[in-house]
Write a protein that holds these residues in place. Structure first.
Motif, PDB file in Angstrom:
ATOM      1  N   GLU A  33     -57.432  42.120  57.090  1.00  0.00           N
ATOM      2  CA  GLU A  33     -56.495  42.986  57.805  1.00  0.00           C
ATOM      3  C   GLU A  33     -56.690  44.399  57.277  1.00  0.00           C
ATOM      4  O   GLU A  33     -56.631  44.621  56.070  1.00  0.00           O
ATOM      5  N   ARG A  37     -54.872  46.054  61.936  1.00  0.00           N
ATOM      6  CA  ARG A  37     -55.442  45.044  62.828  1.00  0.00           C
ATOM      7  C   ARG A  37     -56.347  44.102  62.054  1.00  0.00           C
ATOM      8  O   ARG A  37     -56.717  44.365  60.919  1.00  0.00           O
ATOM      9  N   THR A  38     -56.705  42.979  62.696  1.00  0.00           N
ATOM     10  CA  THR A  38     -57.642  42.039  62.097  1.00  0.00           C
ATOM     11  C   THR A  38     -59.058  42.558  62.308  1.00  0.00           C
ATOM     12  O   THR A  38     -59.435  42.905  63.421  1.00  0.00           O
TER      13      THR A  38
END
Length: 69
Positions: A33, A37-38
């Motif tokens: 992360e 966001r991933t």
């Protein structure tokens, strides 16, 4: 092979408002992360977290999107 960047490198990239510039904060080589966001990354397909000089925010980009000054 994509260009390699190191922490502290000054880079530019295309942004919504034209061109942005900032500093490489981290090379990401595993799924994690970052920047809210991933991020999908691996040693063979790294991404870079960069800090914008203008906004102070961070973003993650593939090496092909960055250009070293």
């Amino acid at each position: 092979m994509a260009q390699e960047f190191s922490k502290g490198d000054h880079v530019t990239w295309k942004s919504h408002g034209g061109e942005a510039e900032g500093t490489v904060e981290e090379k990401i080589t595993k799924d994690t992360e970052a920047a809210g966001r991933t991020v999908r990354a691996s040693p063979d397909d790294p991404q870079y977290e960069v800090k914008s000089e203008k906004s102070g925010g961070t973003a993650v980009h593939k090496p092909g999107a960055l250009e070293k000054d």
